[in-house]
Design a protein around this motif. Structure first.
Motif, PDB file in Angstrom:
ATOM      1  N   PRO A 294       0.832  -1.198   0.000  1.00 31.47           N
ATOM      2  CA  PRO A 294       0.000   0.000   0.000  1.00 31.47           C
ATOM      3  C   PRO A 294       0.870   1.254   0.000  1.00 31.47           C
ATOM      4  O   PRO A 294       1.827   1.356   0.781  1.00 31.47           O
ATOM      5  CB  PRO A 294      -0.804  -0.099   1.302  1.00 31.47           C
ATOM      6  N   GLY A 295       0.587   2.181  -0.891  1.00 27.95           N
ATOM      7  CA  GLY A 295       1.367   3.408  -0.938  1.00 27.95           C
ATOM      8  C   GLY A 295       2.581   3.326  -1.835  1.00 27.95           C
ATOM      9  O   GLY A 295       3.372   4.279  -1.901  1.00 27.95           O
ATOM     10  N   ALA A 296       2.764   2.197  -2.545  1.00 24.68           N
ATOM     11  CA  ALA A 296       3.852   2.114  -3.517  1.00 24.68           C
ATOM     12  C   ALA A 296       3.570   3.107  -4.643  1.00 24.68           C
ATOM     13  O   ALA A 296       2.425   3.308  -5.038  1.00 24.68           O
ATOM     14  CB  ALA A 296       3.964   0.701  -4.084  1.00 24.68           C
ATOM     15  N   THR A 297       4.613   3.750  -5.160  1.00 17.13           N
ATOM     16  CA  THR A 297       4.394   4.706  -6.252  1.00 17.13           C
ATOM     17  C   THR A 297       4.158   3.959  -7.566  1.00 17.13           C
ATOM     18  O   THR A 297       4.478   2.762  -7.693  1.00 17.13           O
ATOM     19  CB  THR A 297       5.595   5.647  -6.437  1.00 17.13           C
ATOM     20  N   ILE A 298       3.628   4.673  -8.524  1.00 19.23           N
ATOM     21  CA  ILE A 298       3.403   4.082  -9.855  1.00 19.23           C
ATOM     22  C   ILE A 298       4.733   3.646 -10.450  1.00 19.23           C
ATOM     23  O   ILE A 298       4.830   2.563 -11.033  1.00 19.23           O
ATOM     24  CB  ILE A 298       2.708   5.107 -10.774  1.00 19.23           C
ATOM     25  N   LEU A 299       5.761   4.475 -10.275  1.00 18.16           N
ATOM     26  CA  LEU A 299       7.069   4.136 -10.826  1.00 18.16           C
ATOM     27  C   LEU A 299       7.633   2.894 -10.158  1.00 18.16           C
ATOM     28  O   LEU A 299       8.175   1.994 -10.835  1.00 18.16           O
ATOM     29  CB  LEU A 299       8.041   5.314 -10.664  1.00 18.16           C
ATOM     30  N   GLU A 300       7.527   2.782  -8.839  1.00 17.98           N
ATOM     31  CA  GLU A 300       8.011   1.589  -8.126  1.00 17.98           C
ATOM     32  C   GLU A 300       7.343   0.333  -8.658  1.00 17.98           C
ATOM     33  O   GLU A 300       8.001  -0.698  -8.878  1.00 17.98           O
ATOM     34  CB  GLU A 300       7.722   1.721  -6.627  1.00 17.98           C
ATOM     35  N   THR A 301       6.050   0.393  -8.870  1.00 23.64           N
ATOM     36  CA  THR A 301       5.297  -0.764  -9.366  1.00 23.64           C
ATOM     37  C   THR A 301       5.763  -1.145 -10.765  1.00 23.64           C
ATOM     38  O   THR A 301       5.938  -2.329 -11.078  1.00 23.64           O
ATOM     39  CB  THR A 301       3.791  -0.450  -9.380  1.00 23.64           C
ATOM     40  N   ALA A 302       5.983  -0.149 -11.625  1.00 25.10           N
ATOM     41  CA  ALA A 302       6.432  -0.422 -12.993  1.00 25.10           C
ATOM     42  C   ALA A 302       7.812  -1.067 -13.003  1.00 25.10           C
ATOM     43  O   ALA A 302       8.051  -2.063 -13.705  1.00 25.10           O
ATOM     44  CB  ALA A 302       6.435   0.876 -13.798  1.00 25.10           C
ATOM     45  N   LEU A 303       8.723  -0.519 -12.197  1.00 26.63           N
ATOM     46  CA  LEU A 303      10.082  -1.053 -12.174  1.00 26.63           C
ATOM     47  C   LEU A 303      10.126  -2.467 -11.607  1.00 26.63           C
ATOM     48  O   LEU A 303      10.918  -3.318 -12.050  1.00 26.63           O
ATOM     49  CB  LEU A 303      10.992  -0.129 -11.354  1.00 26.63           C
ATOM     50  N   LYS A 304       9.275  -2.742 -10.623  1.00 26.45           N
ATOM     51  CA  LYS A 304       9.226  -4.073 -10.028  1.00 26.45           C
ATOM     52  C   LYS A 304       8.891  -5.135 -11.058  1.00 26.45           C
ATOM     53  O   LYS A 304       9.394  -6.264 -11.008  1.00 26.45           O
ATOM     54  CB  LYS A 304       8.196  -4.087  -8.895  1.00 26.45           C
TER      55      LYS A 304
ATOM     56  N   LEU B 285       2.750  12.590 -11.869  1.00 25.55           N
ATOM     57  CA  LEU B 285       4.162  12.230 -11.907  1.00 25.55           C
ATOM     58  C   LEU B 285       4.303  10.857 -11.254  1.00 25.55           C
ATOM     59  O   LEU B 285       4.048  10.697 -10.058  1.00 25.55           O
ATOM     60  CB  LEU B 285       4.971  13.282 -11.149  1.00 25.55           C
ATOM     61  N   ALA B 286       4.687   9.851 -12.035  1.00 24.55           N
ATOM     62  CA  ALA B 286       4.686   8.460 -11.563  1.00 24.55           C
ATOM     63  C   ALA B 286       5.603   8.248 -10.361  1.00 24.55           C
ATOM     64  O   ALA B 286       5.312   7.431  -9.484  1.00 24.55           O
ATOM     65  CB  ALA B 286       5.085   7.516 -12.699  1.00 24.55           C
ATOM     66  N   CYS B 287       6.699   8.999 -10.301  1.00 19.77           N
ATOM     67  CA  CYS B 287       7.664   8.781  -9.221  1.00 19.77           C
ATOM     68  C   CYS B 287       7.177   9.332  -7.881  1.00 19.77           C
ATOM     69  O   CYS B 287       7.724   8.985  -6.831  1.00 19.77           O
ATOM     70  CB  CYS B 287       9.022   9.388  -9.588  1.00 19.77           C
TER      71      CYS B 287
END
Length: 449
Positions: A19-29, A80-82
């Motif tokens: 919960p609270g992960a950024t969009i960018l974190e999710t994409a990179l994962k 901003l995804a990050c």
């Protein structure tokens, strides 16, 4: 668990259990390709995305993201995804997918507009008869005259709060946006009033263009034995406003059906033997204020439904700003040396009331600059922002004559008498009241500048 779905040719749903992960974190994962040239530190805009569904499940913009959003003029859907945290299922699109997209985005300046919808009044102007002048003149003269024409015709737009979009051949595309958009859109009544004020300012600008044309034609007749006419089309509605063009040659412009209608209204003048046509949308907003001499029912090219256009000849009720401007034109026509007479009156005032001597060379040195400032103030009465700068210049000129700010109100009757002397045939109580009100307001503003 939340699902972040990237909408490409095929949807890419990415799961996150944090919960609270950024969009960018999710994409990179999930090794999903999402540009982030600054490393996800909100120092660039390359990771921005357009949210198509689930905005309510995203964190609000933090200070860093808000700063970029304000600078770029982003709508709420661009994030901003990050910096954006996810708390539920969302769907979105990447804005940058390849190097061409990257080049487009990274070319944006600090003042770039990435795309927004707004209500605006669109003005299209074209010169009648310029082709004939082009064919009969030297290239240098054509360019000189066209640039001079654009200078003269653009001033009324800028002086009434409008913006020049572009010069198209021998035509002008300009627009007027609502002032204080965020405030006036909060309720219907304030929005209605803002639209009326914006349309009124646009029409005043158009009417002033015809005044400027008369002065312009006097010079053109004398120098080139040629005169011009203009045709104007005016329409209002929602437009898209943003930076358009090649990555290295962009310009801010307005797009949409509203722009097309204004252009076709301008062209319709030729068929209807008119000079200034406004749409039914414009007429509906300030019908009670407009004086028209022709009503045209037409079907514009590309439109299935008929629309009504109106040929405008002026305002029904005298517009104070326009009245001041026209009467001052007449002052200078009647007495080209008006400013010298006014300076003489100021000199007498200083000597009789302030016990000071205004040297002859001082008054002569200041007269041209003085007249330019007064003319500029009168022309900018419809644009409070630009007006302030000129008012400050006027205060400095008066002070250079040895007149302190506390004495400025005493100058009002001197100015009024000087104007009255050069308008013997048209001066009346109404005009005197207008001049008194405007000059007193300006005097107060001058004192406070």
């Amino acid at each position: 668990m939340s699902i972040v779905t990237f909408e490409d040719k095929e949807n890419f749903p990415l799961e996150t259990n944090k919960p609270g992960a950024t969009i960018l974190e999710t994409a990179l994962k999930h090794d999903y390709p999402l540009y982030h040239l600054c490393g996800g530190n909100a120092k660039c805009t390359t990771c921005r995305v357009f949210v198509t569904d689930g905005l309510q499940y995203l964190s609000t913009r933090n200070d860093r993201e808000q700063t970029l959003a304000d600078r770029k003029g982003w709508p709420t859907e661009i994030r901003l995804a990050c910096q954006t945290e996810v708390f539920g299922d969302i769907s979105l699109r990447r804005i940058i997918k390849d190097n061409k997209d990257l080049k487009t985005v990274t070319s944006e300046s600090k003042s770039s507009k990435t795309g927004e919808e707004c209500y605006a009044v669109i003005l299209f102007l074209d010169i009648k008869g310029f082709t004939a002048f082009t064919e009969a003149s030297l290239p240098y003269d054509v360019v000189f005259v066209l640039n001079r024409f654009f200078q003269e015709m653009s001033e009324p737009v800028l002086n009434n709060g409008g913006e020049i979009d572009k010069f198209i051949g021998d035509g002008i595309l300009a627009f007027f946006q609502l002032r204080n958009k965020d405030e006036v859109t909060k309720n219907e009544e304030s929005l209605k009033k803002a639209k009326q004020e914006t349309v009124h300012a646009a029409i005043r600008a158009c009417l002033r263009m015809f005044d400027q044309l008369k002065k312009f034609n006097l010079e053109m007749k004398d120098r080139f034995n040629f005169t011009f006419d203009i045709r104007i089309g005016l329409h209002a509605g929602n437009v898209i406003y943003g930076d358009i063009g090649h990555s290295e040659y962009k310009s801010q412009t307005v797009l949409g059906d509203t722009v097309n209608v204004a252009s076709r209204l301008e062209a319709l003048n030729k068929k209807t033997n008119t000079s200034f046509l406004v749409s039914d949308e414009i007429y509906k907003i300030i019908a009670s204020s407009l004086s028209v001499n022709k009503k045209v029912i037409t079907r514009l090219r590309g439109k299935s439904e008929k629309m009504t256009a109106y040929s405008v000849i002026g305002f029904k009720v005298s517009d104070p700003i326009l009245r001041i401007q026209k009467s001052f034109d007449h002052v200078l026509e009647n007495n080209p040396h008006w400013i010298e007479d006014y300076v003489d009156k100021l000199k007498s005032f200083v000597e009789e009331n302030l016990d000071k001597n205004l040297e002859e060379n001082q008054s002569l040195t200041n007269s041209n600059e003085f007249l330019n400032v007064i003319e500029s103030i009168i022309e900018k009465l419809g644009n409070p922002v630009s007006l302030k700068k000129e008012v400050s210049k006027l205060a400095k000129i008066y002070e250079s004559f040895g007149i302190s700010k506390k004495e400025f109100p005493k100058l009002v009757p001197i100015l009024i008498s000087s104007i009255r002397e050069n308008l013997p045939s048209e001066w009346n109580a109404e005009l005197e009241s207008i001049w008194n009100q405007v000059t007193m307001d300006l005097t107060i503003e001058t004192i406070e500048s």
